[in-house]
Each structure stands twice: as C-alpha cells, then as structure tokens.
Design a protein around this motif. Structure first.
Motif, mmCIF file in Angstrom:
data_model
loop_
_atom_site.group_PDB
_atom_site.id
_atom_site.type_symbol
_atom_site.label_atom_id
_atom_site.label_comp_id
_atom_site.label_asym_id
_atom_site.label_seq_id
_atom_site.Cartn_x
_atom_site.Cartn_y
_atom_site.Cartn_z
ATOM 1 N N TYR A 66 0.821 -1.257 0.153
ATOM 2 C CA TYR A 66 0.034 0.104 -0.034
ATOM 3 C C TYR A 66 1.023 1.264 -0.016
ATOM 4 O O TYR A 66 1.941 1.283 0.665
ATOM 5 N N VAL A 67 0.398 2.234 -0.936
ATOM 6 C CA VAL A 67 1.228 3.424 -0.909
ATOM 7 C C VAL A 67 -0.114 4.644 -0.747
ATOM 8 O O VAL A 67 -1.118 4.387 -1.398
ATOM 9 N N PHE A 68 0.355 5.457 0.190
ATOM 10 C CA PHE A 68 -0.843 6.630 0.369
ATOM 11 C C PHE A 68 -0.323 7.784 -0.603
ATOM 12 O O PHE A 68 0.819 8.289 -0.482
ATOM 13 N N ILE A 69 -1.192 8.154 -1.470
ATOM 14 C CA ILE A 69 -1.354 9.470 -2.285
ATOM 15 C C ILE A 69 -2.230 10.245 -2.068
ATOM 16 O O ILE A 69 -3.566 10.088 -1.971
ATOM 17 N N THR A 70 -1.577 11.535 -1.473
ATOM 18 C CA THR A 70 -2.264 12.452 -0.789
ATOM 19 C C THR A 70 -2.223 13.925 -1.374
ATOM 20 O O THR A 70 -1.083 14.033 -1.950
ATOM 21 N N ASN A 71 -3.269 14.512 -1.810
ATOM 22 C CA ASN A 71 -3.211 15.941 -2.080
ATOM 23 C C ASN A 71 -2.919 17.007 -1.059
ATOM 24 O O ASN A 71 -2.486 18.065 -1.333
ATOM 25 N N ASN A 72 -2.672 16.414 0.098
ATOM 26 C CA ASN A 72 -2.247 17.386 1.347
ATOM 27 C C ASN A 72 -1.106 17.876 1.284
ATOM 28 O O ASN A 72 -0.256 16.853 1.835
ATOM 29 N N SER A 73 -0.659 18.796 1.239
ATOM 30 C CA SER A 73 0.663 19.537 1.100
ATOM 31 C C SER A 73 1.167 19.969 2.284
ATOM 32 O O SER A 73 2.306 20.725 2.273
ATOM 33 N N LYS A 114 1.963 18.426 5.148
ATOM 34 C CA LYS A 114 2.890 17.538 5.961
ATOM 35 C C LYS A 114 4.054 17.012 5.035
ATOM 36 O O LYS A 114 3.437 16.871 3.927
ATOM 37 N N SER A 115 5.112 17.005 5.713
ATOM 38 C CA SER A 115 6.082 16.145 4.898
ATOM 39 C C SER A 115 5.950 14.728 5.094
ATOM 40 O O SER A 115 5.155 14.547 5.607
ATOM 41 N N ILE A 116 6.841 13.785 4.349
ATOM 42 C CA ILE A 116 6.758 12.478 4.743
ATOM 43 C C ILE A 116 7.107 12.218 5.813
ATOM 44 O O ILE A 116 6.585 11.259 6.517
ATOM 45 N N GLU A 117 8.004 12.741 6.321
ATOM 46 C CA GLU A 117 8.587 12.444 7.910
ATOM 47 C C GLU A 117 7.353 12.659 9.026
ATOM 48 O O GLU A 117 7.094 11.997 9.766
ATOM 49 N N ASP A 118 6.481 13.877 8.620
ATOM 50 C CA ASP A 118 5.222 14.051 9.492
ATOM 51 C C ASP A 118 4.520 13.019 9.332
ATOM 52 O O ASP A 118 3.980 12.702 10.300
ATOM 53 N N TYR A 119 4.142 12.529 8.027
ATOM 54 C CA TYR A 119 3.193 11.380 7.900
ATOM 55 C C TYR A 119 3.588 10.126 8.375
ATOM 56 O O TYR A 119 2.640 9.360 9.104
ATOM 57 N N ILE A 120 4.958 9.822 8.384
ATOM 58 C CA ILE A 120 5.649 8.758 9.066
ATOM 59 C C ILE A 120 5.229 8.588 10.427
ATOM 60 O O ILE A 120 4.835 7.618 11.244
ATOM 61 N N ASP A 129 6.953 3.298 5.938
ATOM 62 C CA ASP A 129 8.230 3.804 5.547
ATOM 63 C C ASP A 129 8.418 4.760 4.524
ATOM 64 O O ASP A 129 7.150 5.299 4.211
ATOM 65 N N ASP A 130 9.445 5.354 4.228
ATOM 66 C CA ASP A 130 9.409 6.440 3.236
ATOM 67 C C ASP A 130 8.942 5.896 1.912
ATOM 68 O O ASP A 130 8.260 6.732 1.074
ATOM 69 N N SER A 131 8.789 4.836 1.581
ATOM 70 C CA SER A 131 8.262 4.486 0.164
ATOM 71 C C SER A 131 6.925 4.158 0.325
ATOM 72 O O SER A 131 6.115 3.801 -0.823
ATOM 73 N N SER A 132 6.265 4.817 1.756
ATOM 74 C CA SER A 132 4.471 4.369 1.656
ATOM 75 C C SER A 132 3.774 5.428 1.478
ATOM 76 O O SER A 132 2.739 5.524 1.318
#
Length: 273
Positions: free
Chosen positions: A46-53, A55-61, A72-75
């Motif tokens: 699974y990969v989360f594809i979001t239009n919410n800009s 947050k950074s990927i670090e924030d999402y992790i 992880d980073d690839s998610s």
C-alpha cells in the motif's frame, strides 16, 4: 461501475487517499487497520497518495506510526512530491515564490529548489513561477503578495491540488482549490494543478514499486481528484463514501469509478473473503 467484489484480490499495489478514506485527522476509519494488514498478509503493497501538502513525508510517518500503521519512506507520495519533481525538472536553479506551510516550503527546499516566501521589489524580477499549496498557516499578507505577483508579472502559476475542502473530524475546512478560487476572483488566473487528478503520482508509484498498472488500484473518497487520477493513469479505481463523494453522485459524475463501496471496511471484507 459496480459494487466492490473480491476481484480486488488480483491487485498488488493499493494507492490510497488519506483524509476521508483511511482516517479523519489522526483517527483511523473503521476497518482501515484490518484492510492494510490484509494487504500485507497477501504480499501486496500500500502507498498513500495524498493531495495534502501541509505535511512532509516525515510528518506522515510519525502520524501513521502513532495510528499503529507500519510505514516507511516508500509508503507515501504526496502532492508535494509530485510538485517538487515537476518543478525540479522545469525550474532547477530558478527562483520560485511559494504560498504554503513551513513544512511545504522546507520540503521543496529538500529537493534543491530555490524558493522564497517574500515578494519584495528586489526579488520580484527574479521570480519565474508562483506555487500554491494547502496552507493551514494562511494570512492576508501571503494573499496580497501572490496577488501582486500574478498581476504585475508574467510568471507561471502552479498549485498542488484542486480539492475544494479537506475533511476533518468536525466536517470540512478550505483546501488548496478553495484558496486558488479565492485568488481567481482577484487576479482572474487559474493555476496548473500538479497533484491529483494529474496522473503523475500513480505513474511514480508504479515505477518505484515495479507493479504494473493492471496490478494497481486507486482508492479514494473524491471523484474529481482520486477517481479522476486513476482514470487518467489507466488503472482501476474504487470510491468510498466516508468522505466527500456520496452514492447519488455516481449518477451524474464525469469520473465513474470501477468499484464503489460504503467504506474501507468493505474493501477489507472483499480482500478477506
């Protein structure tokens, strides 16, 4: 267009919207954790594809880890990722004006982009494009700055996503598309949107994961962004009714999904059975 079936067991790459599809704020929607666990059990990704800009990927992790979701980073692929990739290819080393959160600005800088939040006379002649993101830190000074730039110069104009509202626990708040509509009333210009429904994030996810488009499905709660994105990319889609889209919208939509269901819990049941 049909109700969700266990046909989705043939899928390996599940590209999921976040807000209104998987969670509200930091609370998972019922069935989300079970669905994601089942994807892992079946050997999928699974990969989360979001239009919410915002947050950074670090924030999402950090956010997803707190919700108990292994990532992880690839998610994650965000509209920031898509926007930064496009801008890097087109405007490397040139100055960009950015209206967005501090996190959005910092994320663009991580890609090596030259960005500014200032629009004074000493910088104005060097700015080649304006970029707008979903800005939860928006103030009137930012609005005045970009209005001046878009009316007194001939710079290019981009935005991360056309979403009009962002679902939260108590309802909705204005998203990037609403901010751009506000600007349109003043400057009579519309941006080129680089996030969903642009197919860039789906293409990136397939390329990075190695899965084919036949093995891929986009799942989301918005017909004009999530489902349109999947259609534009040539992959199957599933709409859930826990966010913006409602069942009655299917009768008139220009973006009919491959499947529809009430919530991600139904997707879990289809995978499990």
């Amino acid at each position: 267009m049909k109700a969700i079936t266990n046909d989705i067991k043939n899928k390996k790459l599940f590209l999921l919207d976040i807000d209104g599809t998987v969670s509200f704020d930091a609370t998972p929607i019922e069935g989300a954790l079970d669905f994601l666990a089942e994807v892992r059990n079946l050997g999928g990704k699974y990969v989360f594809i979001t239009n919410n800009s915002t947050k950074s990927i670090e924030d999402y992790i950090i956010k997803f880890t707190k919700m108990g979701i292994p990532v992880d980073d690839s998610s994650f692929l965000t509209s920031t990722t898509a926007t930064a990739t496009f801008l890097k290819q087109r405007y490397d080393e040139q100055l960009l004006y950015v209206l967005g959160t501090k996190s959005f600005v910092n994320e663009l800088r991580k890609y090596g982009l030259k960005v500014t939040e200032e629009a004074n006379d000493s910088l104005k002649s060097s700015i080649v494009a304006a970029v707008v993101g979903f800005d939860s830190e928006l103030n009137y000074t930012k609005i005045e700055n970009i209005c001046e730039l878009l009316q007194t110069t001939n710079i290019d104009y981009f935005a991360t996503n056309p979403d009009l509202s962002c679902p939260v626990s108590y309802g909705y708040i204005p998203d990037c598309g609403a901010i751009c509509n506000l600007l349109k009333e003043a400057v009579k210009r519309e941006p080129v949107y680089l996030g969903k429904p642009n197919n860039l994030m789906v293409d990136m996810a397939c390329e990075e994961s190695g899965y084919s488009k036949e093995e891929t499905i986009v799942i989301g709660d918005r017909l004009y962004t999530d489902i349109a994105c999947g259609i534009n990319a040539g992959v199957d889609t599933a709409v859930v009714f826990t966010g913006e889209a409602k069942y009655e919208d299917l009768k008139s939509t220009a973006f009919p999904p491959t499947y529809y269901c009430d919530s991600i819990k139904d997707l879990y049941i289809a995978l499990r059975d």
